[in-house]
Design an enzyme around this catalytic site. Sequence first.
Site, PDB file in Angstrom:
ATOM      1  CE  LYS A 133       1.446   7.400  10.101  1.00  0.00           C
ATOM      2  NZ  LYS A 133       0.622   6.191   9.825  1.00  0.00           N
ATOM      3  CB  SER A 217      -2.015   7.788   7.676  1.00  0.00           C
ATOM      4  OG  SER A 217      -1.497   6.706   8.416  1.00  0.00           O
ATOM      5  CB  SER A 241      -1.548   3.978   7.255  1.00  0.00           C
ATOM      6  OG  SER A 241      -2.799   4.631   7.203  1.00  0.00           O
TER       7      SER A 241
END
Lengths: 564, 564
Positions: A133, A217, A241
């Site tokens: 990420k 996310s 997330s």
Amino acid sequence: MALTPWEQTAATKRQSVLAAIPEKWRIKGPIPSPTEQRDVTGPYIQQFLSPREIEITETDAVGITERTTTGQWTAVEVTEAFCHRAALAHQLVNCLHEIFFDAALETARVLDDHYTKTGKPLGPLHGLPVSLKDQFHVKGVETTMGYVGWINTFQGKTDDPRYLTHESELVKELRAAGAVLYCKTSVPMTLMSGETMNNIITYTHNPKNRLLSSGGSSGGEGALIALRGSPAGFGTDIGGSIRVPASFNGLYGIRPSVGRMPYEGAANSGEGQNTVLSVVGPLSSSARGLVLLFKTVLAAKPWLGDPGVLEIPWRDEIVEETRKLVQGQPEGLAFGIFYDDGLVKPQPPVERAMRIAAETIKSLGHKLIDWQPPSHQTAASIANRAYNLDGGADVLQNFALSNETIHTSVVIDTSGSPQKTALEIAALNVEKREYQKRYLDYWNSTAQVTGTGRPVDAVICPVAPHAACIPGKYATIGYTAFINVLDYTSVVVPVTCADRGVDVLGTEGREYFGELDRRTEGEYDADVFDGAPAGIQLFGRRLQEEKILVLAEYLGEKIRKASA
Amino acid sequence: MALTPWEQTAATKRQSVLAAIPEKWRIKGPIPSPTEQRDVTGPYIQQFLSPREIEITETDAVGITERTTTGQWTAVEVTEAFCHRAALAHQLVNCLHEIFFDAALETARVLDDHYTKTGKPLGPLHGLPVSLKDQFHVKGVETTMGYVGWINTFQGKTDDPRYLTHESELVKELRAAGAVLYCKTSVPMTLMSGETMNNIITYTHNPKNRLLSSGGSSGGEGALIALRGSPAGFGTDIGGSIRVPASFNGLYGIRPSVGRMPYEGAANSGEGQNTVLSVVGPLSSSARGLVLLFKTVLAAKPWLGDPGVLEIPWRDEIVEETRKLVQGQPEGLAFGIFYDDGLVKPQPPVERAMRIAAETIKSLGHKLIDWQPPSHQTAASIANRAYNLDGGADVLQNFALSNETIHTSVVIDTSGSPQKTALEIAALNVEKREYQKRYLDYWNSTAQVTGTGRPVDAVICPVAPHAACIPGKYATIGYTAFINVLDYTSVVVPVTCADRGVDVLGTEGREYFGELDRRTEGEYDADVFDGAPAGIQLFGRRLQEEKILVLAEYLGEKIRKASA
């Protein structure tokens, strides 16, 4: 119309990401629209790949390392296959922020040389591509975290010597274990959203159903792994997330308790907010892929590099104990279950996923008890207040760096509310602790009803009211944020996909919990959702990662077999 | 002059504590002044006790449980002896807030009955009297925590159903292990002081030298155990509050890392301040006494009753590893050492205690390296800011309940400074984490210089610049608060006592670090301090309790033998 300066900056960055894809891997001709070609996984993306590339990229992380650590597959061949597939994935669903295939291939060559010279792998992840990420810093590439104002800076700071040089602790540990880093995946601006969108890469769509969101996310991770452009990667979770993208993309993902995985040296939103903490955890196409990454990071003794990590090594004894319970020794397992949170009833695909999981558990002879904990609405309220302690000041500062527009699906209040004071924050911390205590007492009390002599071993529940979600329509974090408030361990297990022929709303009216419930039902459309993955959460108390991972692998396997 | 209402309330409470002492245990006739009889430990207090009472009360916690769990000593006899001695201790140095000897004897009778009926002890602490700092709630008695405004309330709240009924988790666990609870010990108002004073019991003096302080904030525990009115008890520590009284009273005491001992359901100051946390830990006359209490609490699985406790059981494997290192396998131990913090040079008794410890380590063949970490002044600054985030609002609210006067040795700023905002608190949390990271990196870096292939095993340093302290003259928390900021494990090891014939200031002038250093030296008086105990800290990284306890027992024993 001329672009504003921030639009120009964002467009340049967006183009530079695309430009990092070698010409040979660019998709020629137009990509069909989502209505023409909803699902771009499987056969669709395979058309651009060789049979060998498909074989490699559709092997899971454990299968890959079994071959790369024994010299059956070279790191270079594996890396090239994943770079190719990740490049395709990005062109299909906008899931990457950074592409560094050249550096990855150089890493792979070094690994192959090492193997050739020593006859041994560098570490347990030798030659395994691992995606990250875009919060983790990797030398040589930027970390924008979706902020236009962070382009060409280190976390918004210009002239910071860490720009392009700094590496997060996790990154160092992955490299030392032999992992190959090759891309960083998309996130929503602020990280605080159940969808993934920012002004740089725009919107990350769901590869199984491009009408829908990949979740957030860690939505880039979810989309990339769903397309098998990565076998496994790392996301973060402060309210769902990791779990939301795992569920929306048919993957496994773990939200561990605070202090097991290293966050040191990574970028974040709301740095220093200490009431509800974000944590790092892996996502993968297999449960054993999660275990591989989790164990490998712990084997690196991350507590020596990150003062926030607890010195708790991987606990094989808990794995063994749990395996015995799985085998019915002495009395089998007991699961709590709740189908809805009393605020929003899940849409039909999620409800069906829950029923499949429940039936599987029952058919295996384990106990299932109705979960009636202290209100999760209290927890959601605590979480929301924790996220907004600073009145949005942190994210507003970052938006102000570029004056970019703020997407409406950001869940932070950016209206300029006042910051909370020390006493207000302290009161919230006390409220959180008292909630944790009530929940723990409830958990313990279930020993009276499980029949195993123990409290429930784990609890299953939805991840969100919807399987994936229509852009802009993410309903609630109520099914995930309570886990962050409790600091419990939760693993997402993939179960099924929405089916327009099966997942239809009942024709009879029902009582609604409230407006959100009514609206969420109203937004369900069996045609639109068709094909969207739906997983469930399997959660345990704080720091129960080993146990819950074993149970997730077991339950996931049984569900898969039952559906086959 | 008439008493004000709060003075009247405090006097009534003070009298009620004294009134709880049975007539037979009251000291007849006047107690000599501190100048006449400085040291009331040993022979002085023994004059009021029978030989059998002396035998029992001067046996350490492990020795007592060896006898009470095997039926050699009854719980009643042991409890009566400690109640008697605790009653004497309170009359000599004002160390108790609550006395509940009747309830204790009732507990002891139940334990004896249990043993008679089953032939087995109830638990590992069967029949062991354990004292508690007056933050822990015990049914039937108040918790004033030194606030006049808390008298007749539950933590300042009137009509709270928990008043006289609530029990802290630790209390429940101790009872289940067979401990006998009989008294709660004095604390300074606010808990934030290196001395122990409040408007209820006034001042807790040092039993070894009544001209001086017993330390704070667990000063009642320190004084009571020094007088052998308790074999072991529990205090709390947010900036030195276990370690300072341990050192000032010639005891062992451990400040564990956050999350090992249960704080749930105890009273506190600054509740919800989440930047630097207070922790619970035992004090005892022996290192093995600490181990006994620490292990016993962990055996109760406190993580099932307190959501803040980490699921880390007592780790015997670390004990074994450490014992091997102690025995020189494979290459012995390496210790870091620092004699002063660059801000205040310790007075002669403390300096000598440090030299004794250093010489002992060297004579045993272990390595000693000069400790040069990231500035402890940075840590002290972080701690001070953490304690004062709310601008003193919490303690001012509690003072306002009664309008009592505030003692000048409270280290909280009560001048009405503004509260800090969310962003300021977040920035402090980030500053703390960055400091922790730099310190950890420094710790790891010592692997280059220890010669053992490992970083240092532990570090030794002073606890305070003085051995005990003159009332009102506590110099600095700089030697202790850095441990709380780092969340490291620190155990105090008793070393020596101030000796007016040996511990004299050099006649030659020296360079001073600054005004505090000059003043601290100026306050030293070899005559006044004569007899005051001086310990050292032995600290390790976060969550190193097992290792540091083993090393503390080892080093303490060697120091004792070297001094004998």
